[in-house]
Write a protein that holds these residues in place. Structure first.
Motif, PDB file in Angstrom:
ATOM      1  N   ASP A  61      33.999  10.763  20.150  1.00 29.70           N
ATOM      2  CA  ASP A  61      34.335  11.829  19.197  1.00 29.70           C
ATOM      3  C   ASP A  61      35.366  12.821  19.701  1.00 29.70           C
ATOM      4  OD1 ASP A  61      32.482  10.930  17.194  1.00 29.70           O
ATOM      5  OD2 ASP A  61      30.865  11.775  18.411  1.00 29.70           O
ATOM      6  N   SER A  62      36.278  12.377  20.585  1.00 33.14           N
ATOM      7  CA  SER A  62      37.293  13.311  21.090  1.00 33.14           C
ATOM      8  C   SER A  62      38.718  12.855  20.775  1.00 33.14           C
ATOM      9  CB  SER A  62      37.124  13.520  22.598  1.00 33.14           C
ATOM     10  OG  SER A  62      37.442  12.350  23.315  1.00 33.14           O
ATOM     11  N   ALA A  63      38.853  11.987  19.787  1.00 32.59           N
ATOM     12  CA  ALA A  63      40.183  11.584  19.322  1.00 32.59           C
ATOM     13  C   ALA A  63      40.686  12.634  18.319  1.00 32.59           C
ATOM     14  CB  ALA A  63      40.121  10.206  18.678  1.00 32.59           C
ATOM     15  N   PRO A  64      41.991  12.665  18.048  1.00 29.78           N
ATOM     16  CA  PRO A  64      42.497  13.619  17.051  1.00 29.78           C
ATOM     17  C   PRO A  64      41.723  13.495  15.737  1.00 29.78           C
ATOM     18  CG  PRO A  64      44.318  12.609  18.201  1.00 29.78           C
ATOM     19  CD  PRO A  64      43.072  11.873  18.645  1.00 29.78           C
ATOM     20  N   GLY A  65      41.283  14.633  15.206  1.00 33.87           N
ATOM     21  CA  GLY A  65      40.522  14.664  13.962  1.00 33.87           C
ATOM     22  C   GLY A  65      39.016  14.617  14.168  1.00 33.87           C
ATOM     23  N   THR A  81      38.759  21.741  36.118  1.00 35.27           N
ATOM     24  CA  THR A  81      40.101  21.200  36.348  1.00 35.27           C
ATOM     25  C   THR A  81      41.077  21.642  35.262  1.00 35.27           C
ATOM     26  OG1 THR A  81      39.774  19.179  35.056  1.00 35.27           O
ATOM     27  CG2 THR A  81      39.114  19.111  37.398  1.00 35.27           C
ATOM     28  N   GLY A  82      40.541  22.027  34.095  1.00 36.20           N
ATOM     29  CA  GLY A  82      41.403  22.345  32.965  1.00 36.20           C
ATOM     30  C   GLY A  82      41.903  21.102  32.241  1.00 36.20           C
ATOM     31  N   ILE A  83      41.480  19.922  32.693  1.00 32.84           N
ATOM     32  CA  ILE A  83      41.925  18.668  32.073  1.00 32.84           C
ATOM     33  C   ILE A  83      41.003  18.358  30.899  1.00 32.84           C
ATOM     34  CG2 ILE A  83      42.237  16.193  32.439  1.00 32.84           C
ATOM     35  CD1 ILE A  83      42.952  16.927  35.370  1.00 32.84           C
ATOM     36  N   ILE A  84      41.596  18.264  29.718  1.00 29.99           N
ATOM     37  CA  ILE A  84      40.862  18.014  28.481  1.00 29.99           C
ATOM     38  C   ILE A  84      40.664  16.508  28.300  1.00 29.99           C
ATOM     39  CG2 ILE A  84      40.873  18.356  25.973  1.00 29.99           C
ATOM     40  CD1 ILE A  84      40.611  20.953  27.609  1.00 29.99           C
ATOM     41  N   LEU A  85      39.443  16.128  27.952  1.00 35.71           N
ATOM     42  CA  LEU A  85      39.081  14.709  27.824  1.00 35.71           C
ATOM     43  C   LEU A  85      39.181  14.269  26.364  1.00 35.71           C
ATOM     44  CD1 LEU A  85      36.024  14.826  30.237  1.00 35.71           C
ATOM     45  CD2 LEU A  85      38.329  13.993  30.728  1.00 35.71           C
ATOM     46  N   ASN A  86      40.399  14.117  25.893  1.00 34.18           N
ATOM     47  CA  ASN A  86      40.645  13.639  24.536  1.00 34.18           C
ATOM     48  C   ASN A  86      40.910  12.141  24.539  1.00 34.18           C
ATOM     49  OD1 ASN A  86      40.387  16.082  23.185  1.00 34.18           O
ATOM     50  ND2 ASN A  86      42.549  16.596  23.423  1.00 34.18           N
ATOM     51  N   GLY A  87      40.665  11.503  23.387  1.00 33.87           N
ATOM     52  CA  GLY A  87      41.077  10.118  23.214  1.00 33.87           C
ATOM     53  C   GLY A  87      39.959   9.105  23.067  1.00 33.87           C
ATOM     54  N   TRP A  88      38.700   9.529  23.143  1.00 31.74           N
ATOM     55  CA  TRP A  88      37.587   8.605  22.922  1.00 31.74           C
ATOM     56  C   TRP A  88      37.179   8.733  21.459  1.00 31.74           C
ATOM     57  CZ3 TRP A  88      38.407  10.800  27.628  1.00 31.74           C
ATOM     58  CH2 TRP A  88      38.365   9.962  28.737  1.00 31.74           C
ATOM     59  N   PRO A  89      37.436   7.702  20.638  1.00 39.29           N
ATOM     60  CA  PRO A  89      37.223   7.826  19.186  1.00 39.29           C
ATOM     61  C   PRO A  89      35.758   7.732  18.755  1.00 39.29           C
ATOM     62  CG  PRO A  89      38.168   5.688  19.730  1.00 39.29           C
ATOM     63  CD  PRO A  89      38.099   6.462  21.000  1.00 39.29           C
ATOM     64  N   ASN A  90      35.525   8.226  17.549  1.00 41.64           N
ATOM     65  CA  ASN A  90      34.222   8.152  16.905  1.00 41.64           C
ATOM     66  C   ASN A  90      33.833   6.685  16.668  1.00 41.64           C
ATOM     67  OD1 ASN A  90      31.917   9.078  15.453  1.00 41.64           O
ATOM     68  ND2 ASN A  90      33.025   8.719  13.542  1.00 41.64           N
ATOM     69  N   ASP A  91      32.582   6.362  16.895  1.00 43.10           N
ATOM     70  CA  ASP A  91      31.993   5.040  16.630  1.00 43.10           C
ATOM     71  C   ASP A  91      32.585   3.894  17.445  1.00 43.10           C
ATOM     72  OD1 ASP A  91      30.157   6.065  14.800  1.00 43.10           O
ATOM     73  OD2 ASP A  91      31.579   5.866  13.135  1.00 43.10           O
ATOM     74  N   ALA A  92      33.353   4.182  18.486  1.00 52.06           N
ATOM     75  CA  ALA A  92      33.885   3.110  19.336  1.00 52.06           C
ATOM     76  C   ALA A  92      32.829   2.735  20.382  1.00 52.06           C
ATOM     77  CB  ALA A  92      35.156   3.568  20.034  1.00 52.06           C
ATOM     78  N   ASN A  93      32.727   1.450  20.691  1.00 50.04           N
ATOM     79  CA  ASN A  93      31.788   0.973  21.698  1.00 50.04           C
ATOM     80  C   ASN A  93      32.541   0.503  22.928  1.00 50.04           C
ATOM     81  OD1 ASN A  93      29.386   1.352  20.191  1.00 50.04           O
ATOM     82  ND2 ASN A  93      29.861  -0.500  19.023  1.00 50.04           N
ATOM     83  N   ASP A  94      32.028   0.857  24.105  1.00 48.95           N
ATOM     84  CA  ASP A  94      32.631   0.447  25.379  1.00 48.95           C
ATOM     85  C   ASP A  94      34.129   0.717  25.406  1.00 48.95           C
ATOM     86  OD1 ASP A  94      30.233  -0.420  26.503  1.00 48.95           O
ATOM     87  OD2 ASP A  94      30.412  -2.366  25.536  1.00 48.95           O
ATOM     88  N   PHE A  95      34.527   1.902  24.978  1.00 50.43           N
ATOM     89  CA  PHE A  95      35.942   2.259  24.903  1.00 50.43           C
ATOM     90  C   PHE A  95      36.379   2.929  26.195  1.00 50.43           C
ATOM     91  CE2 PHE A  95      39.568   4.891  23.700  1.00 50.43           C
ATOM     92  CZ  PHE A  95      40.327   3.980  22.987  1.00 50.43           C
TER      93      PHE A  95
END
Length: 146
Positions: A61-65, A81-95
């Motif tokens: 749930d950290s993808a855009p939108g 660290t200030g590093i934002i963990l974006n890019g793991w999408p909603n409902d994705a498995n083993d991503f």
């Protein structure tokens, strides 16, 4: 050979300690001079330029939108660290996703690494009541520090 006082931090202060790290010649951040072909190079890192983490997560749930976009932050040894963990999408498995950046507190992170030779990664959610993370099945991560 280094000239006295040439090892400095970002503010220009002379380094008071250093860590010696063996580095394969093909993993250097810059090329060696022509004709130099050692089997091993010793690096003296005095600051962290970049941190990269790669790991697998289900339903991040950290993808855009998504509602956790820009909400998840990487901590190392409880240091932000200030590093934002974006890019793991909603409902994705083993991503598997990889994020990187220049850390806010690189000197503190390097000192923590030097203290015991390890860093423990944790994550902070800016609004934790909107989601939960289930990492009970294990956690496979790769951390690179440059």
């Amino acid at each position: 050979m280094f000239a006295p006082g040439s090892a400095q931090d970002r503010e220009g202060n002379a380094a008071t300690q250093a860590m010696i790290v063996p580095v394969a010649p093909d993993r250097l951040p810059a090329p060696l001079p022509p004709g130099v072909d050692p089997k091993l190079v010793i690096s003296l890192p005095t600051q962290i330029q970049d941190i990269e983490i790669s790991f697998v997560m289900d339903d991040g749930d950290s993808a855009p939108g998504d509602f956790d976009f820009n909400d998840l932050t990487l901590y190392l040894d409880d240091i932000n660290t200030g590093i934002i963990l974006n890019g793991w999408p909603n409902d994705a498995n083993d991503f598997r996703n990889t994020v990187s950046g220049t850390p806010l507190n690189g000197d503190a992170i390097l000192a923590a690494l030097e203290a015991d030779g390890k860093l423990i990664a944790t994550f902070s959610d800016a609004d934790p009541s909107d989601n939960f993370w289930d990492l009970s099945g294990g956690f496979d991560a790769t951390l690179k520090i440059k």
